[in-house]
Design a protein around this motif. Structure first.
Motif, PDB file in Angstrom:
ATOM      1  N   GLY A   1       0.803  -1.218   0.000  1.00  0.00           N
ATOM      2  CA  GLY A   1       0.000   0.000   0.000  1.00  0.00           C
ATOM      3  C   GLY A   1       0.832   1.262   0.000  1.00  0.00           C
ATOM      4  O   GLY A   1       1.738   1.444  -0.825  1.00  0.00           O
ATOM      5  N   ALA A   2       0.546   2.141   0.971  1.00  0.00           N
ATOM      6  CA  ALA A   2       1.239   3.428   1.066  1.00  0.00           C
ATOM      7  C   ALA A   2       2.704   3.264   1.459  1.00  0.00           C
ATOM      8  O   ALA A   2       3.497   4.215   1.324  1.00  0.00           O
ATOM      9  CB  ALA A   2       0.518   4.330   2.069  1.00  0.00           C
ATOM     10  N   ASN A   3       3.077   2.078   1.942  1.00  0.00           N
ATOM     11  CA  ASN A   3       4.482   1.870   2.326  1.00  0.00           C
ATOM     12  C   ASN A   3       5.418   1.998   1.136  1.00  0.00           C
ATOM     13  O   ASN A   3       6.595   2.315   1.298  1.00  0.00           O
ATOM     14  CB  ASN A   3       4.661   0.486   2.957  1.00  0.00           C
ATOM     15  N   ARG A   4       4.906   1.720  -0.056  1.00  0.00           N
ATOM     16  CA  ARG A   4       5.746   1.844  -1.253  1.00  0.00           C
ATOM     17  C   ARG A   4       6.310   3.252  -1.365  1.00  0.00           C
ATOM     18  O   ARG A   4       7.524   3.431  -1.518  1.00  0.00           O
ATOM     19  CB  ARG A   4       4.950   1.474  -2.499  1.00  0.00           C
ATOM     20  N   ASP A   5       5.448   4.252  -1.296  1.00  0.00           N
ATOM     21  CA  ASP A   5       5.915   5.636  -1.420  1.00  0.00           C
ATOM     22  C   ASP A   5       6.793   6.030  -0.241  1.00  0.00           C
ATOM     23  O   ASP A   5       7.761   6.771  -0.397  1.00  0.00           O
ATOM     24  CB  ASP A   5       4.719   6.584  -1.529  1.00  0.00           C
ATOM     25  N   GLU A   6       6.456   5.519   0.952  1.00  0.00           N
ATOM     26  CA  GLU A   6       7.270   5.827   2.132  1.00  0.00           C
ATOM     27  C   GLU A   6       8.685   5.262   1.976  1.00  0.00           C
ATOM     28  O   GLU A   6       9.685   5.944   2.256  1.00  0.00           O
ATOM     29  CB  GLU A   6       6.622   5.250   3.383  1.00  0.00           C
ATOM     30  N   THR A   7       8.765   4.023   1.509  1.00  0.00           N
ATOM     31  CA  THR A   7      10.065   3.373   1.333  1.00  0.00           C
ATOM     32  C   THR A   7      10.904   4.097   0.288  1.00  0.00           C
ATOM     33  O   THR A   7      12.068   4.445   0.532  1.00  0.00           O
ATOM     34  CB  THR A   7       9.869   1.902   0.921  1.00  0.00           C
ATOM     35  N   LEU A   8      10.325   4.324  -0.881  1.00  0.00           N
ATOM     36  CA  LEU A   8      11.069   4.986  -1.958  1.00  0.00           C
ATOM     37  C   LEU A   8      11.437   6.412  -1.569  1.00  0.00           C
ATOM     38  O   LEU A   8      12.538   6.890  -1.880  1.00  0.00           O
ATOM     39  CB  LEU A   8      10.257   4.963  -3.244  1.00  0.00           C
ATOM     40  N   GLY A   9      10.539   7.104  -0.869  1.00  0.00           N
ATOM     41  CA  GLY A   9      10.834   8.465  -0.431  1.00  0.00           C
ATOM     42  C   GLY A   9      11.978   8.503   0.563  1.00  0.00           C
ATOM     43  O   GLY A   9      12.859   9.380   0.482  1.00  0.00           O
ATOM     44  N   PHE A  10      11.990   7.559   1.502  1.00  0.00           N
ATOM     45  CA  PHE A  10      13.076   7.489   2.495  1.00  0.00           C
ATOM     46  C   PHE A  10      14.414   7.230   1.803  1.00  0.00           C
ATOM     47  O   PHE A  10      15.420   7.888   2.094  1.00  0.00           O
ATOM     48  CB  PHE A  10      12.777   6.386   3.506  1.00  0.00           C
ATOM     49  N   LEU A  11      14.428   6.284   0.883  1.00  0.00           N
ATOM     50  CA  LEU A  11      15.667   5.960   0.186  1.00  0.00           C
ATOM     51  C   LEU A  11      16.153   7.157  -0.642  1.00  0.00           C
ATOM     52  O   LEU A  11      17.351   7.464  -0.661  1.00  0.00           O
ATOM     53  CB  LEU A  11      15.459   4.738  -0.707  1.00  0.00           C
ATOM     54  N   ARG A  12      15.244   7.824  -1.324  1.00  0.00           N
ATOM     55  CA  ARG A  12      15.638   8.989  -2.129  1.00  0.00           C
ATOM     56  C   ARG A  12      16.147  10.126  -1.239  1.00  0.00           C
ATOM     57  O   ARG A  12      17.126  10.799  -1.573  1.00  0.00           O
ATOM     58  CB  ARG A  12      14.450   9.471  -2.966  1.00  0.00           C
ATOM     59  N   GLN A  13      15.481  10.342  -0.127  1.00  0.00           N
ATOM     60  CA  GLN A  13      15.876  11.414   0.780  1.00  0.00           C
ATOM     61  C   GLN A  13      17.325  11.258   1.217  1.00  0.00           C
ATOM     62  O   GLN A  13      18.070  12.240   1.329  1.00  0.00           O
ATOM     63  CB  GLN A  13      14.959  11.423   2.004  1.00  0.00           C
ATOM     64  N   HIS A  14      17.725  10.009   1.437  1.00  0.00           N
ATOM     65  CA  HIS A  14      19.079   9.745   1.944  1.00  0.00           C
ATOM     66  C   HIS A  14      20.017   9.225   0.846  1.00  0.00           C
ATOM     67  O   HIS A  14      21.136   8.799   1.145  1.00  0.00           O
ATOM     68  CB  HIS A  14      19.002   8.754   3.099  1.00  0.00           C
ATOM     69  N   ARG A  15      19.540   9.260  -0.391  1.00  0.00           N
ATOM     70  CA  ARG A  15      20.328   8.838  -1.551  1.00  0.00           C
ATOM     71  C   ARG A  15      20.870   7.421  -1.379  1.00  0.00           C
ATOM     72  O   ARG A  15      22.047   7.135  -1.648  1.00  0.00           O
ATOM     73  CB  ARG A  15      21.468   9.840  -1.801  1.00  0.00           C
ATOM     74  N   LEU A  16      20.003   6.535  -0.954  1.00  0.00           N
ATOM     75  CA  LEU A  16      20.368   5.138  -0.756  1.00  0.00           C
ATOM     76  C   LEU A  16      19.877   4.337  -1.956  1.00  0.00           C
ATOM     77  O   LEU A  16      18.679   4.317  -2.240  1.00  0.00           O
ATOM     78  CB  LEU A  16      19.727   4.595   0.522  1.00  0.00           C
ATOM     79  N   PRO A  17      20.767   3.656  -2.666  1.00  0.00           N
ATOM     80  CA  PRO A  17      20.351   2.893  -3.853  1.00  0.00           C
ATOM     81  C   PRO A  17      19.516   1.676  -3.475  1.00  0.00           C
ATOM     82  O   PRO A  17      19.878   0.889  -2.600  1.00  0.00           O
ATOM     83  CB  PRO A  17      21.684   2.477  -4.491  1.00  0.00           C
ATOM     84  N   TYR A  18      18.406   1.557  -4.179  1.00  0.00           N
ATOM     85  CA  TYR A  18      17.466   0.450  -3.982  1.00  0.00           C
ATOM     86  C   TYR A  18      17.725  -0.631  -5.028  1.00  0.00           C
ATOM     87  O   TYR A  18      17.966  -0.332  -6.192  1.00  0.00           O
ATOM     88  CB  TYR A  18      16.044   0.995  -4.097  1.00  0.00           C
ATOM     89  N   VAL A  19      17.674  -1.886  -4.594  1.00  0.00           N
ATOM     90  CA  VAL A  19      17.851  -3.012  -5.507  1.00  0.00           C
ATOM     91  C   VAL A  19      16.482  -3.522  -5.948  1.00  0.00           C
ATOM     92  O   VAL A  19      15.720  -4.074  -5.149  1.00  0.00           O
ATOM     93  CB  VAL A  19      18.652  -4.150  -4.844  1.00  0.00           C
ATOM     94  N   CYS A  20      16.163  -3.301  -7.210  1.00  0.00           N
ATOM     95  CA  CYS A  20      14.921  -3.824  -7.784  1.00  0.00           C
ATOM     96  C   CYS A  20      15.103  -5.326  -8.021  1.00  0.00           C
ATOM     97  O   CYS A  20      16.209  -5.775  -8.336  1.00  0.00           O
ATOM     98  CB  CYS A  20      14.608  -3.142  -9.113  1.00  0.00           C
ATOM     99  N   VAL A  21      14.008  -6.075  -7.900  1.00  0.00           N
ATOM    100  CA  VAL A  21      14.123  -7.523  -8.066  1.00  0.00           C
ATOM    101  C   VAL A  21      13.020  -8.060  -8.973  1.00  0.00           C
ATOM    102  O   VAL A  21      11.916  -7.526  -9.022  1.00  0.00           O
ATOM    103  CB  VAL A  21      14.059  -8.271  -6.714  1.00  0.00           C
ATOM    104  N   ASP A  22      13.352  -9.121  -9.677  1.00  0.00           N
ATOM    105  CA  ASP A  22      12.350  -9.939 -10.349  1.00  0.00           C
ATOM    106  C   ASP A  22      12.446 -11.308  -9.707  1.00  0.00           C
ATOM    107  O   ASP A  22      13.501 -11.959  -9.769  1.00  0.00           O
ATOM    108  CB  ASP A  22      12.622 -10.022 -11.853  1.00  0.00           C
ATOM    109  N   MET A  23      11.367 -11.741  -9.092  1.00  0.00           N
ATOM    110  CA  MET A  23      11.424 -12.956  -8.291  1.00  0.00           C
ATOM    111  C   MET A  23      10.044 -13.596  -8.210  1.00  0.00           C
ATOM    112  O   MET A  23       9.033 -12.968  -8.547  1.00  0.00           O
ATOM    113  CB  MET A  23      11.931 -12.631  -6.880  1.00  0.00           C
ATOM    114  N   PRO A  24       9.960 -14.851  -7.749  1.00  0.00           N
ATOM    115  CA  PRO A  24       8.656 -15.494  -7.571  1.00  0.00           C
ATOM    116  C   PRO A  24       7.804 -14.703  -6.576  1.00  0.00           C
ATOM    117  O   PRO A  24       8.314 -14.155  -5.593  1.00  0.00           O
ATOM    118  CB  PRO A  24       9.016 -16.870  -7.021  1.00  0.00           C
TER     119      PRO A  24
END
Length: 290
Positions: A177-200
């Motif tokens: 839900g809304a955690n998606r935007d919270e997570t991405l916003g937190f990572l962007r705020q602190h310039r932390l690279p996120y690892v995107c995944v393709d998985m089961p």
């Protein structure tokens, strides 16, 4: 569009050596890594998750690869809160215990600090030769979205600086839900690279394929879609070969992601026989053609 580097999450897997992907002339560790580095510009070192590397090993990696080649190194299991074999710890730091596996709290604080220091110091040869791309912190399924865990991401970034930690989650709460935007916003705020995944999907550890850049480096790891994802046999877990059609569908998505980052690392982690190498070569060709 930023630069895209494509590679695999292993070059020494036993089943890869048996697959015939390496020519017969690549019959030593030195020759195999040199051959791999002629095929791809990037590799992920998975073995460092199971046992911390020695500085001498990193020196050999540098000697066997050309300038411009990039190693991403997976963080030692203890540093991501996974159970860690006592025998995998530095011998002088092993606690007196009957446990087979330990967690950070099982070590005296000074020993835990020393693990961090030695792990990062062992990467110095890669840093000095400009061969280190990122340090991958893949967290366990019980690492959920909460304040303490977000603070730990910041702690990791401080400990690693100036090296680049990148973060992979294995719990869906980070994107519910809304955690998606919270997570991405937190990572962007602190310039932390996120690892995107393709998985089961549909498992406790499943994270949806959210393709977003949260820093100047974007990372995508392809784990496959094995119907045996929960197997303890690593080759059953990752034994999935992507079809050409699947890869064709991914190519434009990766190009779009690369528009948002200076550099994008794409790693095939379906490490069974030559599946990862074959898929990586196909995907690299599709990206070049586009």
């Amino acid at each position: 569009m930023g630069e895209i580097k494509v590679g695999t999450a292993s070059w020494t897997d036993r089943t890869l050596l048996d697959s015939g992907w390496y020519p017969q002339t690549a019959d030593t560790p030195e020759k195999r890594l040199a051959y791999y580095a002629r095929q791809f510009p990037l590799v992920e070192v998975d073995a460092t998750y199971y046992s911390p590397p020695a500085e001498r090993t990193a020196e050999l990696w540098v000697a066997r690869t050309p300038p411009g080649f990039t190693f991403n190194v997976k963080a030692f299991s203890l540093l991501t809160g996974h159970p860690t074999r006592v025998g995998a710890l530095y011998k002088d730091l092993r606690p007196q215990t009957d446990k087979k596996n330990v967690y950070p709290d099982d070590l005296p604080p000074q020993a835990y600090e020393e693990v961090w220091t030695r792990f990062l110091s062992a990467l110095d040869p890669l840093v000095e030769a400009d061969r280190l791309g990122a340090v991958l912190f893949q967290f366990p399924p019980w690492f959920t979205i909460k304040r303490d865990n977000k603070q730990y991401l910041l702690e990791v970034a401080r400990r690693c600086a100036p090296l680049r930690p990148v973060f992979e989650f294995r719990h869906a709460s980070w994107f519910d839900g809304a955690n998606r935007d919270e997570t991405l916003g937190f990572l962007r705020q602190h310039r932390l690279p996120y690892v995107c995944v393709d998985m089961p999907q549909g498992h406790r550890s499943s994270v949806p394929p959210v393709l977003e850049a949260t820093a100047d480096l974007a990372v995508v790891r392809f784990h496959g879609h094995s119907d045996k994802w929960t197997s303890k046999d690593i080759h059953e877990k990752f034994g999935y070969k992507y079809s050409d059609r699947e890869l064709r569908d991914w190519a434009p998505k990766l190009r779009e992601l690369a528009d948002s980052a200076e550099q994008t690392h794409v790693l095939m982690n379906n490490c069974y026989r030559d599946y990862a190498q074959t898929n990586a070569a196909t995907l690299a060709g599709l990206l070049d053609a586009d």
